[in-house]
Scaffold this active site. Structure first.
Site, PDB file in Angstrom:
ATOM      1  N   ARG A 241      -6.277  16.283  14.875  1.00 19.33           N
ATOM      2  CA  ARG A 241      -7.357  16.148  15.945  1.00 19.33           C
ATOM      3  C   ARG A 241      -7.214  17.053  17.185  1.00 19.33           C
ATOM      4  O   ARG A 241      -6.038  17.448  17.719  1.00 19.33           O
ATOM      5  CB  ARG A 241      -7.301  14.753  16.376  1.00 19.33           C
ATOM      6  CG  ARG A 241      -7.871  13.743  15.456  1.00 19.33           C
ATOM      7  CD  ARG A 241      -9.374  13.802  15.574  1.00 19.33           C
ATOM      8  NE  ARG A 241     -10.215  12.705  14.755  1.00 19.33           N
ATOM      9  CZ  ARG A 241     -10.552  12.939  13.585  1.00 19.33           C
ATOM     10  NH1 ARG A 241     -10.108  14.005  12.771  1.00 19.33           N
ATOM     11  NH2 ARG A 241     -11.232  11.838  12.904  1.00 19.33           N
ATOM     12  N   GLU A 270     -15.786  19.399  21.195  1.00 24.06           N
ATOM     13  CA  GLU A 270     -16.228  19.986  19.787  1.00 24.06           C
ATOM     14  C   GLU A 270     -17.633  19.461  19.935  1.00 24.06           C
ATOM     15  O   GLU A 270     -18.236  18.556  20.184  1.00 24.06           O
ATOM     16  CB  GLU A 270     -15.633  19.084  18.575  1.00 24.06           C
ATOM     17  CG  GLU A 270     -14.064  19.116  18.260  1.00 24.06           C
ATOM     18  CD  GLU A 270     -13.461  18.840  17.174  1.00 24.06           C
ATOM     19  OE1 GLU A 270     -14.290  18.114  16.592  1.00 24.06           O
ATOM     20  OE2 GLU A 270     -12.400  19.124  16.759  1.00 24.06           O
ATOM     21  N   HIS A 289     -13.884  22.065  12.338  1.00 17.56           N
ATOM     22  CA  HIS A 289     -13.302  20.733  11.865  1.00 17.56           C
ATOM     23  C   HIS A 289     -14.086  20.488  10.427  1.00 17.56           C
ATOM     24  O   HIS A 289     -14.668  19.278  10.301  1.00 17.56           O
ATOM     25  CB  HIS A 289     -14.031  19.551  12.914  1.00 17.56           C
ATOM     26  CG  HIS A 289     -13.189  18.448  13.019  1.00 17.56           C
ATOM     27  ND1 HIS A 289     -13.148  17.788  13.998  1.00 17.56           N
ATOM     28  CD2 HIS A 289     -12.675  17.776  11.885  1.00 17.56           C
ATOM     29  CE1 HIS A 289     -12.277  16.780  13.818  1.00 17.56           C
ATOM     30  NE2 HIS A 289     -11.962  16.676  12.465  1.00 17.56           N
TER      31      HIS A 289
END
Length: 329
Positions: A241, A270, A289
């Site tokens: 993360r 993000e 991601h």
């Protein structure tokens, strides 16, 4: 719609396999919502469709406001395993289970972690550019190296960390594991070496790969002080993360050559802002991601998400996939 039907809001990224499980049921109504939806729009949608009995979430946040808007929430599910965007305490206060996709994407993330290690060790990006740019004669200035015989420190030994460790063992690496929630015996049984002191272990690792959830304890875990404990020839991999690694500290260490390189699938923000300074460094490889979002993983996660939600609605919850399993008691 009959009064006994359950209404579910399903994010657009749920796989067809997962949708098919819902479609087979005559007692389920599904309504799709966009993957990228603002908090205000999501709350408004919940209010408009209330009562809503379940939601399948991608990256959308979920907390008290969404619970209130839904009217009769029974289950919240993540199409994945991370849940830092979900207010678990708010769900628990209302006895609503948060379900995650279990092991559905763990092979994919483990493969990505190993891929990033190999890409950095074999200097794939640099050597690719060298050949294209006609610099063949300078290849010996960019020698790759082996994973064989190197030490990797796996931080977090859950669904993904255990699979990553297996792949590293197959590469004949020495695998050390830091996870204060897993017994030393269990780590040894997996063929790895347990370490109880993260700071003491860092100076000995050639690679550090992160597989812990983002919590109050792990946010900023790899700050300037901790990164400074790594040796200059080491690499840091984060497929967990964003926010576990302090990006400004990582950048400073890389520029000062106090760290050899990094592989990042996740970021503090993000998507990261255009022109992010880490993008310009040749010893950093990045991805948007997607470590756990392969074609196969999406199919597995979609199926597991649907099964998770239906299990709760049917009164037979898959307990091992519930983050706050105590609400099921």
């Amino acid at each position: 719609m009959t009064t006994n039907k359950k209404k579910l809001l399903i994010t657009a990224s749920l796989s067809p396999q997962g949708r098919a499980l819902f479609d087979e049921r005559g007692d389920i109504e599904t309504i799709e919502f966009p993957n990228l939806i603002s908090t205000a729009d999501f709350v408004a949608l919940l209010q408009q469709q209330a009562p809503v009995h379940g939601v399948a979430l991608g990256a959308t946040g979920f907390g008290e406001a969404q619970l209130e808007a839904s009217g009769d929430m029974k289950v919240v599910a993540r199409i994945g395993v991370g849940y830092d965007a979900v207010d678990v305490e708010a769900l628990s206060r209302r006895k609503v289970p948060l379900m995650i996709a279990g092991t559905a994407n763990s092979p994919s993330v483990a493969e990505q972690a190993l891929f990033m290690m190999l890409t950095l060790a074999k200097r794939a990006v640099e050597l690719h550019a060298l050949v294209k740019d006609g610099q063949w004669a300078s290849r010996f200035a960019l020698l790759p190296f082996d994973l064989f015989g190197k030490t990797v420190l796996v931080v977090g030994f859950g669904r993904i960390g255990t699979r990553t460790a297996k792949r590293c063992l197959a590469m004949e690496m020495t695998v050390q594991v830091y996870d204060p929630y897993v017994s030393a015996e269990a780590i040894r049984e997996a063929g790895c070496e347990p370490v109880s002191d993260l700071d003491a272990a860092l100076p000995h690792a050639d690679f550090v790969t992160l597989h812990c959830p983002k919590t109050r304890d792990t946010a900023g875990l790899f700050d300037a002080a901790r990164i400074a404990r790594m040796k200059p020839s080491a690499y840091l991999i984060n497929t967990a993360r964003g926010g576990i690694v302090v990006e400004s500290a990582l950048y400073d260490a890389l520029v000062a050559k106090k760290l050899a390189g990094a592989g990042l699938d996740v970021f503090e923000q993000e998507p990261p802002p255009a022109g992010h300074k880490l993008f310009e460094l040749p010893n950093v490889i990045i991805a948007p991601h997607v470590a756990g979002v392969t074609r196969e993983a999406l199919d597995r996660m979609g199926l597991q998400t649907a099964r998770n939600m239906l299990s709760v609605l049917d009164g037979e919850p898959i307990r091992q996939n519930a983050v706050n399993a105590d609400v099921l008691d």
